[in-house]
Every structure is written in structure tokens, then in C-alpha cells.
Design a protein around this motif. Structure first.
Motif, PDB file in Angstrom:
ATOM      1  N   GLN A  13      33.637  71.754   3.845  1.00 21.49           N
ATOM      2  CA  GLN A  13      33.438  71.184   5.172  1.00 21.49           C
ATOM      3  C   GLN A  13      32.944  72.253   6.129  1.00 21.49           C
ATOM      4  OE1 GLN A  13      37.160  69.315   6.294  1.00 21.49           O
ATOM      5  NE2 GLN A  13      36.426  67.337   5.544  1.00 21.49           N
ATOM      6  N   ALA A  14      32.270  71.822   7.167  1.00 23.67           N
ATOM      7  CA  ALA A  14      31.798  72.744   8.202  1.00 23.67           C
ATOM      8  C   ALA A  14      32.981  73.554   8.745  1.00 23.67           C
ATOM      9  CB  ALA A  14      31.124  71.966   9.322  1.00 23.67           C
ATOM     10  N   GLY A  15      32.728  74.843   8.918  1.00 22.88           N
ATOM     11  CA  GLY A  15      33.787  75.748   9.363  1.00 22.88           C
ATOM     12  C   GLY A  15      34.526  76.417   8.229  1.00 22.88           C
ATOM     13  N   GLY A  16      34.302  75.942   7.027  1.00 21.97           N
ATOM     14  CA  GLY A  16      34.991  76.497   5.867  1.00 21.97           C
ATOM     15  C   GLY A  16      34.316  77.731   5.316  1.00 21.97           C
ATOM     16  N   SER A  17      34.842  78.204   4.189  1.00 22.42           N
ATOM     17  CA  SER A  17      34.347  79.437   3.580  1.00 22.42           C
ATOM     18  C   SER A  17      34.101  79.249   2.088  1.00 22.42           C
ATOM     19  CB  SER A  17      35.380  80.567   3.759  1.00 22.42           C
ATOM     20  OG  SER A  17      35.600  80.853   5.112  1.00 22.42           O
ATOM     21  N   LEU A  18      33.166  80.026   1.580  1.00 21.03           N
ATOM     22  CA  LEU A  18      32.903  80.113   0.144  1.00 21.03           C
ATOM     23  C   LEU A  18      32.555  81.556  -0.186  1.00 21.03           C
ATOM     24  CD1 LEU A  18      30.634  77.012  -0.657  1.00 21.03           C
ATOM     25  CD2 LEU A  18      32.967  77.390  -1.475  1.00 21.03           C
ATOM     26  N   ARG A  19      32.807  81.929  -1.429  1.00 21.68           N
ATOM     27  CA  ARG A  19      32.440  83.269  -1.883  1.00 21.68           C
ATOM     28  C   ARG A  19      31.607  83.139  -3.149  1.00 21.68           C
ATOM     29  NH1 ARG A  19      35.343  87.936  -4.809  1.00 21.68           N
ATOM     30  NH2 ARG A  19      34.614  89.821  -3.735  1.00 21.68           N
ATOM     31  N   LEU A  20      30.386  83.639  -3.083  1.00 19.99           N
ATOM     32  CA  LEU A  20      29.491  83.633  -4.228  1.00 19.99           C
ATOM     33  C   LEU A  20      29.566  84.976  -4.955  1.00 19.99           C
ATOM     34  CD1 LEU A  20      26.272  82.005  -2.694  1.00 19.99           C
ATOM     35  CD2 LEU A  20      28.286  80.890  -3.674  1.00 19.99           C
ATOM     36  N   SER A  21      29.444  84.902  -6.269  1.00 21.62           N
ATOM     37  CA  SER A  21      29.420  86.113  -7.093  1.00 21.62           C
ATOM     38  C   SER A  21      28.202  86.068  -8.003  1.00 21.62           C
ATOM     39  CB  SER A  21      30.676  86.213  -7.959  1.00 21.62           C
ATOM     40  OG  SER A  21      31.842  86.246  -7.176  1.00 21.62           O
ATOM     41  N   CYS A  22      27.684  87.235  -8.315  1.00 20.47           N
ATOM     42  CA  CYS A  22      26.548  87.335  -9.231  1.00 20.47           C
ATOM     43  C   CYS A  22      26.722  88.601 -10.057  1.00 20.47           C
ATOM     44  CB  CYS A  22      25.241  87.384  -8.460  1.00 20.47           C
ATOM     45  SG  CYS A  22      23.788  87.740  -9.477  1.00 20.47           S
ATOM     46  N   ALA A  23      26.760  88.423 -11.365  1.00 26.27           N
ATOM     47  CA  ALA A  23      26.924  89.559 -12.264  1.00 26.27           C
ATOM     48  C   ALA A  23      25.675  89.726 -13.119  1.00 26.27           C
ATOM     49  CB  ALA A  23      28.143  89.353 -13.156  1.00 26.27           C
ATOM     50  N   VAL A  63      22.621  84.175   9.750  1.00 24.47           N
ATOM     51  CA  VAL A  63      23.922  84.345   9.095  1.00 24.47           C
ATOM     52  C   VAL A  63      24.682  85.564   9.591  1.00 24.47           C
ATOM     53  CG1 VAL A  63      22.996  83.224   7.037  1.00 24.47           C
ATOM     54  CG2 VAL A  63      23.127  85.724   7.111  1.00 24.47           C
ATOM     55  N   LYS A  64      24.075  86.347  10.457  1.00 27.47           N
ATOM     56  CA  LYS A  64      24.746  87.556  10.957  1.00 27.47           C
ATOM     57  C   LYS A  64      26.062  87.187  11.643  1.00 27.47           C
ATOM     58  CE  LYS A  64      20.709  90.545  11.626  1.00 27.47           C
ATOM     59  NZ  LYS A  64      19.811  91.187  12.618  1.00 27.47           N
ATOM     60  N   GLY A  65      27.091  87.955  11.308  1.00 21.23           N
ATOM     61  CA  GLY A  65      28.404  87.707  11.884  1.00 21.23           C
ATOM     62  C   GLY A  65      29.214  86.669  11.131  1.00 21.23           C
ATOM     63  N   ARG A  66      28.592  85.943  10.212  1.00 19.95           N
ATOM     64  CA  ARG A  66      29.300  84.923   9.443  1.00 19.95           C
ATOM     65  C   ARG A  66      29.360  85.268   7.951  1.00 19.95           C
ATOM     66  NH1 ARG A  66      27.256  79.944   9.000  1.00 19.95           N
ATOM     67  NH2 ARG A  66      25.076  80.603   9.243  1.00 19.95           N
ATOM     68  N   PHE A  67      28.301  85.869   7.439  1.00 22.66           N
ATOM     69  CA  PHE A  67      28.214  86.201   6.012  1.00 22.66           C
ATOM     70  C   PHE A  67      28.342  87.707   5.824  1.00 22.66           C
ATOM     71  CE2 PHE A  67      25.374  82.408   4.511  1.00 22.66           C
ATOM     72  CZ  PHE A  67      26.249  81.527   5.136  1.00 22.66           C
ATOM     73  N   PHE A  79      28.418  90.211  -4.238  1.00 21.30           N
ATOM     74  CA  PHE A  79      29.182  89.095  -3.685  1.00 21.30           C
ATOM     75  C   PHE A  79      28.595  88.692  -2.333  1.00 21.30           C
ATOM     76  CE2 PHE A  79      32.472  89.688  -6.793  1.00 21.30           C
ATOM     77  CZ  PHE A  79      32.517  91.052  -7.018  1.00 21.30           C
ATOM     78  N   LEU A  80      28.796  87.444  -1.996  1.00 15.26           N
ATOM     79  CA  LEU A  80      28.426  86.965  -0.671  1.00 15.26           C
ATOM     80  C   LEU A  80      29.596  86.153  -0.133  1.00 15.26           C
ATOM     81  CD1 LEU A  80      26.128  86.878   1.441  1.00 15.26           C
ATOM     82  CD2 LEU A  80      25.521  84.629   0.506  1.00 15.26           C
ATOM     83  N   GLN A  81      30.289  86.705   0.852  1.00 13.71           N
ATOM     84  CA  GLN A  81      31.368  85.982   1.518  1.00 13.71           C
ATOM     85  C   GLN A  81      30.769  85.206   2.675  1.00 13.71           C
ATOM     86  OE1 GLN A  81      34.734  85.762   0.744  1.00 13.71           O
ATOM     87  NE2 GLN A  81      34.765  84.231   2.381  1.00 13.71           N
ATOM     88  N   MET A  82      30.927  83.900   2.633  1.00 14.30           N
ATOM     89  CA  MET A  82      30.336  83.036   3.643  1.00 14.30           C
ATOM     90  C   MET A  82      31.446  82.363   4.425  1.00 14.30           C
ATOM     91  SD  MET A  82      27.216  81.352   1.430  1.00 14.30           S
ATOM     92  CE  MET A  82      28.298  80.446   0.339  1.00 14.30           C
ATOM     93  N   ASN A  83      31.527  82.676   5.712  1.00 11.83           N
ATOM     94  CA  ASN A  83      32.531  82.091   6.595  1.00 11.83           C
ATOM     95  C   ASN A  83      31.862  81.252   7.673  1.00 11.83           C
ATOM     96  OD1 ASN A  83      34.543  83.542   5.198  1.00 11.83           O
ATOM     97  ND2 ASN A  83      34.319  85.318   6.553  1.00 11.83           N
ATOM     98  N   SER A  84      32.655  80.433   8.317  1.00 13.03           N
ATOM     99  CA  SER A  84      32.153  79.578   9.404  1.00 13.03           C
ATOM    100  C   SER A  84      30.887  78.838   8.967  1.00 13.03           C
ATOM    101  CB  SER A  84      31.876  80.423  10.653  1.00 13.03           C
ATOM    102  OG  SER A  84      33.031  81.101  11.070  1.00 13.03           O
ATOM    103  N   LEU A  85      30.939  78.239   7.821  1.00 16.94           N
ATOM    104  CA  LEU A  85      29.760  77.577   7.272  1.00 16.94           C
ATOM    105  C   LEU A  85      29.342  76.390   8.118  1.00 16.94           C
ATOM    106  CD1 LEU A  85      30.670  77.915   3.527  1.00 16.94           C
ATOM    107  CD2 LEU A  85      28.498  78.613   4.525  1.00 16.94           C
ATOM    108  N   LYS A  86      28.018  76.184   8.166  1.00 16.75           N
ATOM    109  CA  LYS A  86      27.422  75.117   8.943  1.00 16.75           C
ATOM    110  C   LYS A  86      26.624  74.202   8.004  1.00 16.75           C
ATOM    111  CE  LYS A  86      26.672  78.331  12.805  1.00 16.75           C
ATOM    112  NZ  LYS A  86      25.649  78.919  13.709  1.00 16.75           N
TER     113      LYS A  86
END
Length: 124
Positions: A13-23, A63-67, A79-86
Motif C-alpha cells: 500500500q502507499a506509504g509502505g516499504s519494500l526491500r529489493l535484493s540482487c545477487a 526517489v531522493k529521501g525515500r530510497f 539492495f534497494l530499500q524503498m520507503n514511503s512508496l507511492k
């Protein structure tokens, strides 16, 4: 053969967070830079964030300030930490590795690689 394997996408949902990983796997000697790009439906692929081997980063203005991008050089992982998703962050996210130096069959090769992509969907 070098491969990039992504994980961590999904629906949030909007406002939530996800974390992407790539190896990155394979007979890798070094990687110059790793990053994340995204492509929304009907739009061109765009840079989201990038980090080089020295730890210097750059981000898309949107994405500055959010990712936050981070990297474990010893594990060839980014890794990509994504916060305050829109909702406008909805896209397929692709991992990219630049200047991958690999060693196969007695020879060295340097080139870039892409991951297969992972879907990120942000609901309003």
C-alpha cells in the motif's frame, strides 16, 4: 556465466516499504557499479539509483529521501530499500551491473548485465 538474480518485489500500500535484493553469481573478479532501473507500463526504462565500488551513490530526483541503495561488495549483492512508496513507483525494477570482470576458460571479459526484473506494485 554471470547471472543477476533479483528478489523482494511485491504489492504494497502507499506509504509502505519494500526491500529489493540482487545477487550476482558466476566467476566474478570485480564489479564496477551496480544499480536499479525501473520501467513503468508505457514508459522508458529509467535509472532509480546507482552505487559504485567505492560506495558513491546517485539517485533519481523522484526517489531522493525515500530510497536507499547499498551494496555488499564481498557478496556481489546490491539492495534497494524503498520507503514511503507511492503509486507512481509502480514498475518493473531491474538490477544492473556495470563493468563486470569475469574469468572463464583462462580469459577475462568485462561487460554489463541485467537481471530479469521484479514487479513492484503500490496501491493507493
Amino acid at each position: 556465466q554471470v547471472q543477476l538474480v533479483e528478489s523482494g518485489g511485491g504489492l504494497v500500500q502507499a506509504g509502505g516499504s519494500l526491500r529489493l535484493s540482487c545477487a550476482a553469481s558466476g566467476r566474478i573478479v570485480s564489479i564496477n557499479a551496480m544499480g536499479w532501473y525501473r520501467q513503468a507500463r508505457g514508459k522508458q526504462r529509467e535509472l532509480v539509483a546507482r552505487i559504485n565500488s567505492g560506495g558513491s551513490t546517485n539517485y533519481a530526483d523522484s526517489v531522493k529521501g525515500r530510497f536507499t541503495i547499498s551494496r555488499e561488495n564481498a557478496k556481489n549483492t546490491v539492495f534497494l530499500q524503498m520507503n514511503s512508496l507511492k503509486p507512481e513507483d509502480t514498475a518493473v525494477y531491474y538490477c544492473n551491473a556495470e563493468g563486470v570482470l569475469s574469468h572463464y576458460g583462462g580469459s577475462y571479459n568485462s561487460r554489463g548485465y541485467w537481471g530479469q526484473g521484479t514487479q513492484v506494485t503500490v496501491s493507493s
